[in-house]
Write an enzyme that holds these catalytic residues in place. Structure first.
Site, short mmCIF file in Angstrom:
data_model
loop_
_atom_site.label_atom_id
_atom_site.label_comp_id
_atom_site.label_asym_id
_atom_site.label_seq_id
_atom_site.Cartn_x
_atom_site.Cartn_y
_atom_site.Cartn_z
CD GLU A 20 -2.63 -1.53 0.01
OE1 GLU A 20 -2.86 -0.62 -0.80
OE2 GLU A 20 -2.97 -2.71 -0.19
CD GLU B 138 -3.68 -2.77 -7.12
OE1 GLU B 138 -2.79 -3.19 -6.37
OE2 GLU B 138 -4.50 -1.90 -6.77
N1 BES Z 1 -5.99 -1.00 -4.51
C1 BES Z 1 -6.12 -2.22 -3.81
C2 BES Z 1 -7.41 -2.34 -3.06
C3 BES Z 1 -8.61 -2.68 -3.90
C4 BES Z 1 -8.79 -3.96 -4.34
C5 BES Z 1 -9.55 -1.72 -4.21
C6 BES Z 1 -9.90 -4.28 -5.11
C7 BES Z 1 -10.65 -2.02 -4.97
C8 BES Z 1 -10.83 -3.31 -5.43
C9 BES Z 1 -4.97 -2.40 -2.81
O1 BES Z 1 -3.81 -1.71 -3.12
C10 BES Z 1 -4.58 -3.85 -2.84
O2 BES Z 1 -4.02 -4.27 -3.80
N2 BES Z 1 -4.91 -4.58 -1.78
C11 BES Z 1 -4.65 -5.99 -1.72
C12 BES Z 1 -3.60 -6.31 -0.70
C13 BES Z 1 -2.22 -6.41 -1.28
C14 BES Z 1 -1.21 -6.78 -0.22
C15 BES Z 1 -2.10 -7.37 -2.42
C16 BES Z 1 -5.94 -6.67 -1.35
O3 BES Z 1 -6.87 -5.99 -0.98
O4 BES Z 1 -6.01 -7.88 -1.46
ZN ZN Z 2 -2.65 -2.55 -4.60
#
Ligand code: BES
Ligand code: ZN
Length: 925
Positions: free
Chosen positions: A360, A382
């Site tokens: 994050e 991502e």
């Molecule tokens: N931007 C995402 C959160 C997100 C995910 C928002 C799906 C909207 C829809 C965040 O940066 C993220 O990737 N979170 C991951 C955790 C990460 C350690 C891979 C998650 O939520 O699984």
């Molecule tokens: Zn992310």
């Protein structure tokens, strides 16, 4: 614009009296996100302001459009919100400075689920003559009587809304304080839900500055992206004004209001970092705080740009749809991805917290400072955050061997990307309801893997330099995938665009067929698909080969269908019994598989047995072989023979892949060779037993993080495979634990093994173990322990118990964010029970789980337990009238997987010599 939609129901929705309140109600359907726009009609240049397009005509022209028109763009938002945490509503007003750059009498923006007071709407002094809302698109059109003046003007309006229970937009989360339930107000805007909190231009390329004011109960903490500028208290209500933000996208705006305490640290540059938790839990925020501070320090150097904001807050939220969200300066997390407790958390949870925080915080640069121009380029966000989080964690915890663990990501992506129903990394988005689905293993894990491939091709220094230059060039702006490649080309002089485009614009990946031809090795690429067919794709493949030793690597780009590699003498002696071997795709840095001919394969197997290969290569070999076997390009017999070579393995990452393969074989054998399934399980136990016995149940002083994670992984696998001794020991330890929660016999790391062992023996007539687990669940404080129990409660063959566990999701014992975990524990023997439950309760499941990606997880968890074409047809028929865009792709992928399993089953059935091999290996010492 899609012609079928244009003008079909010509503005019948609209033309509301301007005096009345315009109810901006929710769109129907189960999708998490509401309608809006897609790419195609208005491709915008990036970076810089969008090119304007003139607009005359009627409001109807903005219906069903891909993206918002560009003749007006926001520059600044003055946003005032007053949440009522008891009534769960909010009221607000917004003043948006808008720049009009082409002739128009319209302003077109987004809103959803809001009641907008239309008599409050003004653009400068002008009141709109029409206010039209296109519900399916989440688009609000304001029509004025004459063309708007060019240049900047201020658009104002008042609105009200509900703090919803759907974990999106502005929502309510619940927590306990001094024995009473309290509400917290939280935002989650990514991808397209800022519009549910305030009217706005809700696309990543419309960057603007934000100045927020909140009116909240005086005793609560209210956080937003920026630090507080000033606070005035008027009795029970305080008004907090926040500093103005830099240019940013709407999906990164955030607000959290509730009771919190915090721990605080500071970066080398003096940036204040805090971790906010529920009252009484701040100690559990210390580990995340430490990783957070270190991450900010590292990224500042790695990206060559200082952290852009004055502060960084990270908050644990009890109800949260994703794992964590990178809101600018205010990152939100599930409790289990932020909090770490020495006493009750496991080593794998510690690692997960570190990776999540590092991920994050990477977004603060990659995503927040430089933002994707459109959701098609989501993978930039991502994929990069995933890759760079490993770089950071590797530097903080080198002993974790995180890059070897990273191969989990690569193999996960290779698995998904060998489906027809996969998609390219750069995926076209035609409608906002499609965005949620692309937060998948292609954007994250394939994205991160192709970045690792490029990193390895260019070398660490050149890669970092180019990346830093990209961040500088596009800071406070937006970029597309090709913008990144252009910077890389300029900085390195390498053909990065051609190379990488072949990986990001087409789905799938190749298998390289390697054959010995005299003194050459012939290489041929063909798209690999698990259904046994071969797709049309062609890639520029960075080939690497290790040969006889790791210090004699060769590298070249395979651009054609076929090419040759000269086998040098240092590859070893090819005579029978010689030390010859050659391994392609060294350390799995390339996103492809390799299929060796018999001689190369045998030499490699020999190198494996004589311990010549790196951990990463050991993983690559077994994963490729597993996939080739599923696709029926290799027999299960040869896979089992290869697997048997790993019986002396002791490394966590390698064994975790071995474990996935054994789980897959054990599952398929139930349908493919029911008569032999027992023997196959015994063989798999034999492979895993000796490392498990070496570790035992009890942690040893000073043992490594990886061994601490390996122990439960192996013991769990043994319980799954029905290993009696492990099950009995788990049962024994559980019974002691139930009487003495502080017993050293069951620390957090091995607890789940014991829980699963207990479930193995549970039935409706012998339910004391089950009741004990349910009690444990109820009594545990929130967090890891509860999830641990939830994940195994349906791991049972007994119909009554399975149904009782599945039905828990409809009770208030399970938060909707956790419902999918209940399905995860299901055993193959309970698949009919679970499928019937899903059919009978479908509407209720949809309503309870609500977030469509989580609904997709439930469907996947149940459907993929099957392995027959008949079942695939039945599932497909059931969903024919019930699919929503939010989980459509997951459903299709699940069905394809079921068909692939069915085909694998047929192959195994007709495999001669399988039974004999299994018995032979079982008999061997
Ligand atoms: N931007 C995402 C959160 C997100 C995910 C928002 C799906 C909207 C829809 C965040 O940066 C993220 O990737 N979170 C991951 C955790 C990460 C350690 C891979 C998650 O939520 O699984
Ligand atoms: Zn992310």
């Amino acid at each position: 614009m899609a012609p079928s939609r244009a003008g079909a129901v010509h503005v019948a929705v609209a033309l509301l009296a301007v005096v009345a309140t315009v109810a901006v109600a929710a769109a129907g359907g189960g999708g998490r996100k509401m309608a809006s726009h897609g790419e195609g009609t208005n491709p915008r240049e990036s970076p810089g302001p969008p090119a304007p397009a003139p607009a005359g005509g009627s409001a109807g022209q903005f219906r069903g459009q891909a993206r918002l028109p560009r003749f007006a763009a926001p520059r600044h938002y003055e946003l005032h919100l007053r949440p009522d945490l008891v009534a769960c509503t909010f009221s607000g007003s917004v003043a948006i400075t808008v720049a009009v750059s082409a002739s128009t009498r319209f302003l077109v923006l987004n809103a959803a689920d809001l009641s907008i007071n239309s008599s409050s709407i003004r653009f400068q002094a002008l009141a709109p003559t029409e206010v039209v809302f296109f519900k399916d698109d989440g688009v609000l059109v304001l029509g004025f009587s004459k063309p708007l003046p060019f240049g900047e003007g201020v658009l104002k309006m008042d609105f009200t809304g509900t703090l919803n229970d759907q974990m999106r937009g502005f929502y309510r989360s619940k927590y306990q304080y001094k024995g009473k339930e309290r509400n917290m107000a939280v935002t989650q805007f990514e991808s397209v839900d800022a519009r549910r909190c305030f009217p706005c231009w809700d696309e990543p390329a419309f960057k603007a500055k934000f100045k927020l004011t909140l009116e909240v109960p005086s005793e609560l903490t209210a956080l937003s992206n920026m630090p507080v500028a000033n606070t005035t208290v008027a009795g029970p209500i305080k008004t907090i004004r926040y500093q103005e933000s830099p240019l940013m996208s709407t999906y990164l705006v955030a607000i959290v209001v509730g009771l919190f305490e915090y721990v605080e640290g500071v970066t080398v540059k003096g940036t204040r970092v805090r971790v906010y938790t529920q009252v009484g839990k701040s100690r559990q925020g210390k580990f995340a705080l430490d990783v957070g501070v270190k991450s900010l320090n590292l990224y500042k150097d790695y990206f060559g740009t200082p952290f852009p904001l004055p502060k960084m807050d990270m908050v644990a939220i009890p109800d949260f749809a994703a794992g964590a969200m990178e809101n600018y300066g205010l990152v939100t997390y599930r409790e289990v991805t932020l909090l770490f407790d020495d006493k009750s958390s496991s080593a794998s949870s510690k690692q997960n917290v570190a990776i999540t925080v590092a991920h994050e915080l990477a977004h603060q640069w990659f995503g927040n400072l430089v933002t994707m121009e459109w959701w098609t380029h989501l993978w930039l966000n991502e994929g990069f955050a995933t890759w760079v989080s490993h770089l950071a964690v590797d530097s903080f915890f080198p002993q974790w061997n995180i890059w070897t663990q990273f191969l989990d990501s690569t193999t996960t992506a290779l698995r998904l990307d060998s489906l027809e129903e996969s998609h390219p990394i750069e995926v076209e988005i035609h409608h906002a309801s499609e965005v949620d689905q692309i937060f998948d293993a292609i954007s994250y894990e394939k994205g991160a893997s192709v970045i690792r491939m490029l990193h390895s091709y260019l070398g660490a220094d050149r890669f970092q330099k180019a990346l830093a230059s990209y961040i500088k060039k596009y800071a406070y702006s937006n970029a597309k995938t090709e913008d990144l490649w252009a910077v890389f080309e300029k900085e390195t002089g390498e053909p990065v665009k051609d190379l990488m485009t072949s990986w990001t614009k087409q789905k799938g990946y190749p298998v390289i067929n390697a054959k010995l031809k005299g003194n050459d090795m012939e290489l041929e690429q063909a798209q690999f698909l698990l259904d046994g067919s071969s797709g049309p794709g062609m890639w520029i493949v960075p080939i690497t080969s290790g040969c006889g030793a790791y210090d004699t690597q060769k590298k070249f780009l395979l651009k054609l269908k076929r090419d040759k590699l000269v086998i040098a003498s240092q590859c070893g002696d090819r005579k029978k019994g010689g030390n010859f071997w050659t391994k392609l795709n060294v350390n799995g840095t390339g996103f492809y598989r390799v299929k060796y001919d018999d001689e190369l394969g045998a030499a490699l197997q020999n190198a494996l047995e004589t311990k010549k290969l790196s951990l990463m290569d050991k993983i690559g070999i077994i994963d490729d072989s597993h996939a080739l076997s599923m696709a029926r390009q290799q027999t299960l017999t040869s896979l089992l023979r290869l697997l048997y070579c790993y019986r002396g393995e002791a490394d966590y990452s390698v064994l975790s892949h071995i474990n996935s393969v054994t789980a897959s074989i054990s599952k398929i054998s139930v349908d493919a060779t029911p008569g032999l399934a027992g023997d196959i399980k015994q063989l798999l136990i034999k492979i895993l037993l000796s490392p498990a016995e070496k570790l035992g149940w009890d942690p040893k002083n000073g043992e490594s993080h990886l061994d601490v994670m390996l122990r439960p992984m192996l013991l769990l696998a043994l319980v799954q495979l029905g290993h009696g001794k492990t099950i009995n020991e788990g049962d024994r330890r559980f019974n002691i634990f139930i009487r003495d929660r502080n017993t050293s016999l069951l620390p957090p790391d091995t607890r789940k093994v014991a829980y699963l062992a207990v479930m193995h023996n549970v039935s409706s007539s012998n339910r004391s173990g089950y009741d004990a687990l349910r009690k444990l669940y109820k009594e545990s404080a929130e967090g890891e322990e509860r999830l641990r129990v939830l994940g195994i409660l349906s791991s049972c063959r007994d119909k009554g118990i399975v149904l009782e566990s599945l039905n828990l999701i409809f009770t208030n014992e399970v938060r909707s964010q956790d419902a999918y975990l209940v399905v995860r524990g299901l055993q193959i023997e309970a698949r009919e029970i679970a499928w019937n439950w899903l059919k009978e309760n479908w509407e209720r499941i949809l309503k309870t789980v609500s977030v469509s990606s989580l609904v997709g997880d439930v469907i996947k968890g149940i459907a993929t337990l099957f392995a027959s074409n008949e079942k695939a047809a039945e599932v497909s028929k059931f969903f024919a009238t019930r699919t929503t865009p939010g989980f459509e792709r997951t459903l299709k992928q699940s069905l394809e997987n079921v068909r692939i399993s069915a085909r694998w089953v047929e192959g195994i059935k007709s495999e001669p010599g399988l039974a004999q091999t299994v018995r032979e290996l079982l008999g061997k010492s």
